[in-house]
Design a protein around this motif. Structure first.
Motif, PDB file in Angstrom:
ATOM      1  N   ALA A 135       5.356 -18.224  12.208  1.00  0.00           N
ATOM      2  CA  ALA A 135       4.847 -17.298  11.186  1.00  0.00           C
ATOM      3  C   ALA A 135       6.002 -16.691  10.391  1.00  0.00           C
ATOM      4  O   ALA A 135       5.908 -16.510   9.168  1.00  0.00           O
ATOM      5  CB  ALA A 135       4.022 -16.196  11.832  1.00  0.00           C
ATOM      6  N   ALA A 147      -2.974 -14.235   6.969  1.00  0.00           N
ATOM      7  CA  ALA A 147      -3.328 -14.377   8.383  1.00  0.00           C
ATOM      8  C   ALA A 147      -4.827 -14.259   8.545  1.00  0.00           C
ATOM      9  O   ALA A 147      -5.480 -13.467   7.856  1.00  0.00           O
ATOM     10  CB  ALA A 147      -2.623 -13.319   9.218  1.00  0.00           C
ATOM     11  N   LEU A 166       0.474  -7.742  12.508  1.00  0.00           N
ATOM     12  CA  LEU A 166       0.478  -8.749  11.444  1.00  0.00           C
ATOM     13  C   LEU A 166       1.050  -8.181  10.148  1.00  0.00           C
ATOM     14  O   LEU A 166       1.778  -8.865   9.419  1.00  0.00           O
ATOM     15  CB  LEU A 166      -0.939  -9.285  11.222  1.00  0.00           C
ATOM     16  CG  LEU A 166      -1.501 -10.152  12.355  1.00  0.00           C
ATOM     17  CD1 LEU A 166      -2.984 -10.434  12.130  1.00  0.00           C
ATOM     18  CD2 LEU A 166      -0.724 -11.461  12.486  1.00  0.00           C
TER      19      LEU A 166
END
Length: 353
Positions: A135, A147, A166
């Motif tokens: 990522a 995401a 995230l």
């Protein structure tokens, strides 16, 4: 018109909430090329989402599809666009550079700190460290990637922390949903815990909003924007018209949940789309009878035939779980909107109009 290409049914993971495929299939080059040709023949251009299973298991097919669409785009003077949904475990820098050449957008299925609760390798072992590393690479090369987080009952206690993680990792667009299906069991206790996690997430969203930093969190943004602009959730569905999946065998369906059901097949990549059946199907998708007197009818996804079929087996029947979740989400999103509008009126007007 956009198509979702199911390149393969195979996957290298064994996610707790995903139905297993006993005999995975793959798409042939002939079907892939026919799908590309069809997309340019029926619309202004070819828009594709490369999907699976795990599409990275068929990376050569992805590149061949991208190149075919590029050639057709230049020849016919029509635009083309591409996306790919991936679990992220097989990404590498060389392939990302190649995707970047075609302007492909990546949607990374990543459950944040809850990742290892449900998203594990078939051979055993968690995927968090691998996906986290990939990522970071993805965001470095493709910062506009987003995401996609799916939270199941066993991971619900990590919901808010996963959203925060995230965001801090670098994602500025997070698509979040709760897990559905036969392998998922939401209890009253888990739903109450979900409410608390959504409240905590609303608090985090408020802090980010105050800084002026860009952040899109689908559960809240869609509800707030839809209410302000008086858009019915049903307007976004367009069953059988907007985003149609093409199965590995080349057959076309109105949505993923209908794949393999003969009565919902809308044609194939060689013979084209059955327009009469397409129109007939769109008329069948309607607001369920039990929802028509509800005050939240325009705010809820009650008319999403795909979601309804996944949960109840009937595209026109809403599950109690979906109703409970939607009511909860709308209540929390509305409370968040009121606070943001009161405390940051200029920022609120700029973002939501």
């Amino acid at each position: 018109m956009n198509f979702t290409l199911h390149l393969t049914d195979a996957c290298n993971l064994d996610c707790a909430y995903c139905p297993a495929v006993k005999q995975p299939r793959r798409m042939s080059e002939e079907i892939l090329y026919a799908a590309c040709d069809l997309a340019f023949a029926v619309g202004a251009g070819g828009g594709f989402c490369y999907f699976g299973g795990e599409p990275m298991l068929e990376r050569e097919l992805i590149l061949k599809g991208l190149e075919r669409c590029k050639e057709l785009s230049e020849k016919l003077h029509k635009k083309t666009s591409s996306r790919m949904t991936t679990n992220g475990t097989l990404l590498d820098g060389k392939f990302l550079d190649k995707l970047n050449e075609y302007g492909t957008v990546i949607g990374l299925s990543f459950d944040g700190v809850a990742q290892d609760k449900c998203r594990r390798y078939k051979a055993g072992g968690g995927t968090f460290r691998t996906v986290e590393k990939n990522a970071r690479l993805l965001l470095k090369k493709m910062p506009m990637s987003y995401a996609m987080m799916t939270i199941s009952p066993q991971a619900v206690g990590n919901y808010a922390d996963s959203v925060k993680y995230l965001y801090e990792l670098g994602f500025r667009r997070v698509i979040a949903t709760i897990a559905y299906g036969q392998k998922v069991n939401w209890t009253d206790e888990a739903l109450e815990q979900l409410r608390g996690e959504l409240e905590k997430t609303a608090g985090f969203y408020s802090k980010v909003f105050a800084t002026g930093e860009r952040f899109y969190f689908s559960p809240f943004d869609t509800k707030i924007s839809g209410c302000i602009k008086d858009r019915s959730t049903a307007d976004h569905c367009h069953l059988g018209f907007r985003q149609m999946p093409i199965d590995t065998d080349g057959k076309i369906y109105p949505c993923t949940q209908f794949i393999g059901l003969p009565e919902y097949c809308l044609g194939n990549v060689f013979d084209g789309i059955d327009r009469e059946k397409q129109l007939e199907l769109s008329k069948r998708a309607a607001t369920p009878e039990e929802c028509r007197d509800c005050a939240l009818i325009r705010r809820c996804v009650n008319s999403c035939g795909c979601a309804n079929r996944l949960q109840t087996g009937d595209e026109n029947k809403v599950s109690p779980l979906q109703c409970t979740y939607e009511r909860m989400l709308i209540e929390i999103a509305d409370g968040l909107a009121e606070r943001l509008c009161r405390d940051y009126p200029e920022k609120f007007a700029k973002k939501f109009g």
